[in-house]
Design a protein around this motif. Sequence first.
Motif, PDB file in Angstrom:
ATOM      1  N   UNK A 286       0.839  -1.190   0.000  1.00 30.22           N
ATOM      2  CA  UNK A 286       0.000   0.000   0.000  1.00 30.22           C
ATOM      3  C   UNK A 286       0.876   1.242   0.000  1.00 30.22           C
ATOM      4  N   UNK A 287       0.453   2.249  -0.755  1.00 27.99           N
ATOM      5  CA  UNK A 287       1.143   3.525  -0.750  1.00 27.99           C
ATOM      6  C   UNK A 287       0.085   4.611  -0.700  1.00 27.99           C
ATOM      7  N   UNK A 288      -0.290   4.989   0.515  1.00 28.29           N
ATOM      8  CA  UNK A 288      -1.353   5.980   0.685  1.00 28.29           C
ATOM      9  C   UNK A 288      -0.844   7.408   0.510  1.00 28.29           C
ATOM     10  N   UNK A 289       0.455   7.560   0.291  1.00 34.63           N
ATOM     11  CA  UNK A 289       0.985   8.904   0.083  1.00 34.63           C
ATOM     12  C   UNK A 289       0.773   9.378  -1.351  1.00 34.63           C
ATOM     13  N   UNK A 290       0.298   8.488  -2.207  1.00 32.31           N
ATOM     14  CA  UNK A 290       0.041   8.842  -3.593  1.00 32.31           C
ATOM     15  C   UNK A 290      -1.394   8.467  -3.954  1.00 32.31           C
ATOM     16  N   UNK A 291      -2.353   9.282  -3.472  1.00 28.76           N
ATOM     17  CA  UNK A 291      -3.765   8.942  -3.706  1.00 28.76           C
ATOM     18  C   UNK A 291      -4.147   9.018  -5.181  1.00 28.76           C
ATOM     19  N   UNK A 292      -5.073   8.161  -5.567  1.00 27.59           N
ATOM     20  CA  UNK A 292      -5.595   8.121  -6.923  1.00 27.59           C
ATOM     21  C   UNK A 292      -7.098   8.331  -6.842  1.00 27.59           C
ATOM     22  N   UNK A 293      -7.624   9.212  -7.659  1.00 26.85           N
ATOM     23  CA  UNK A 293      -9.060   9.421  -7.748  1.00 26.85           C
ATOM     24  C   UNK A 293      -9.513   8.886  -9.094  1.00 26.85           C
ATOM     25  N   UNK A 294     -10.275   7.807  -9.048  1.00 31.01           N
ATOM     26  CA  UNK A 294     -10.775   7.232 -10.294  1.00 31.01           C
ATOM     27  C   UNK A 294     -11.957   8.054 -10.783  1.00 31.01           C
TER      28      UNK A 294
ATOM     29  N   UNK B 193     -12.235   9.149  23.307  1.00 26.35           N
ATOM     30  CA  UNK B 193     -10.947   8.519  23.007  1.00 26.35           C
ATOM     31  C   UNK B 193     -10.603   8.741  21.541  1.00 26.35           C
ATOM     32  N   UNK B 194      -9.334   9.066  21.273  1.00 29.85           N
ATOM     33  CA  UNK B 194      -8.824   9.230  19.917  1.00 29.85           C
ATOM     34  C   UNK B 194      -7.465   8.540  19.818  1.00 29.85           C
ATOM     35  N   UNK B 195      -7.159   8.006  18.639  1.00 26.94           N
ATOM     36  CA  UNK B 195      -5.848   7.419  18.359  1.00 26.94           C
ATOM     37  C   UNK B 195      -5.054   8.416  17.523  1.00 26.94           C
ATOM     38  N   UNK B 196      -3.809   8.657  17.942  1.00 25.17           N
ATOM     39  CA  UNK B 196      -2.888   9.520  17.215  1.00 25.17           C
ATOM     40  C   UNK B 196      -1.784   8.618  16.686  1.00 25.17           C
ATOM     41  N   UNK B 197      -1.639   8.577  15.373  1.00 24.74           N
ATOM     42  CA  UNK B 197      -0.725   7.635  14.717  1.00 24.74           C
ATOM     43  C   UNK B 197       0.325   8.412  13.922  1.00 24.74           C
ATOM     44  N   UNK B 198       1.595   8.192  14.246  1.00 22.21           N
ATOM     45  CA  UNK B 198       2.666   8.934  13.563  1.00 22.21           C
ATOM     46  C   UNK B 198       2.846   8.489  12.118  1.00 22.21           C
ATOM     47  N   UNK B 199       2.772   7.220  11.848  1.00 21.07           N
ATOM     48  CA  UNK B 199       3.101   6.685  10.524  1.00 21.07           C
ATOM     49  C   UNK B 199       1.852   6.344   9.721  1.00 21.07           C
ATOM     50  N   UNK B 200       1.717   6.961   8.570  1.00 20.37           N
ATOM     51  CA  UNK B 200       0.600   6.689   7.684  1.00 20.37           C
ATOM     52  C   UNK B 200       0.612   5.238   7.210  1.00 20.37           C
ATOM     53  N   UNK B 201       1.802   4.656   7.082  1.00 21.76           N
ATOM     54  CA  UNK B 201       1.921   3.280   6.608  1.00 21.76           C
ATOM     55  C   UNK B 201       1.256   2.281   7.557  1.00 21.76           C
ATOM     56  N   UNK B 202       1.083   2.657   8.820  1.00 20.38           N
ATOM     57  CA  UNK B 202       0.470   1.750   9.800  1.00 20.38           C
ATOM     58  C   UNK B 202      -1.042   1.926   9.924  1.00 20.38           C
ATOM     59  N   UNK B 203      -1.588   2.938   9.263  1.00 20.34           N
ATOM     60  CA  UNK B 203      -3.003   3.260   9.408  1.00 20.34           C
ATOM     61  C   UNK B 203      -3.903   2.063   9.130  1.00 20.34           C
ATOM     62  N   UNK B 204      -3.681   1.361   8.032  1.00 27.48           N
ATOM     63  CA  UNK B 204      -4.573   0.252   7.691  1.00 27.48           C
ATOM     64  C   UNK B 204      -4.470  -0.900   8.687  1.00 27.48           C
ATOM     65  N   UNK B 205      -3.352  -1.012   9.389  1.00 30.39           N
ATOM     66  CA  UNK B 205      -3.203  -2.066  10.396  1.00 30.39           C
ATOM     67  C   UNK B 205      -4.156  -1.813  11.567  1.00 30.39           C
TER      68      UNK B 205
END
Length: 181
Positions: A7-15, A49-61
């Motif tokens: 996954x590479x969420x740093x390069x979004x694609x809009x179909x 409650x909120x989650x703060x996540x530093x790395x975008x790569x871990x978001x889907x996990x």
Amino acid sequence: VPIQAIEDTTRPVLEGGGFDTVGMYIGQEIENFLTGYYRNLQQGQPHHIEIILEKNALRTIFEDTARKYCIPITTTRGYASIPPRHDVYRRYMQSGKSKLILLCLTDFDPDGDEIAESFCRSMRDDFGITNIQSFKVALTREDVEKYDLPSDMDAKKTSVNYKKFFERYGSTEQLNLMLHL
């Protein structure tokens, strides 16, 4: 490695989107009719409650678990700018709860520690939230020791937060020695 695991969420694609026929649209609407409802599980909780996540790569996990418990995730990709922090503030205010709990998942390095602290500090100083508690739930020194995580996570000596990190945890060389005794 299957392509679905990458996954590479740093390069979004809009179909382009759209439907080829009205029948395709009606079929989708019938298939999805009355789906997607779920009760807000935070509704009965005493705190927001909120989650703060530093790395975008871990978001889907973490997304599936967060969604299951109706906990918002804010991905900071380092230090968060004002708009994501304001979104946390807005959700907290809309919740009507008296206390904000932040669960921070950041790197075990000088900047990861400071991200967890500075996000909480900003919520207090920039948005006036006084009843706030922040927990760095990962990655902690205990995680590194317990799971024998790779020891190449040397703290960046160029970081302005290095001295505070070193005073809190010792040098990464000391940590590496502890891990391999």
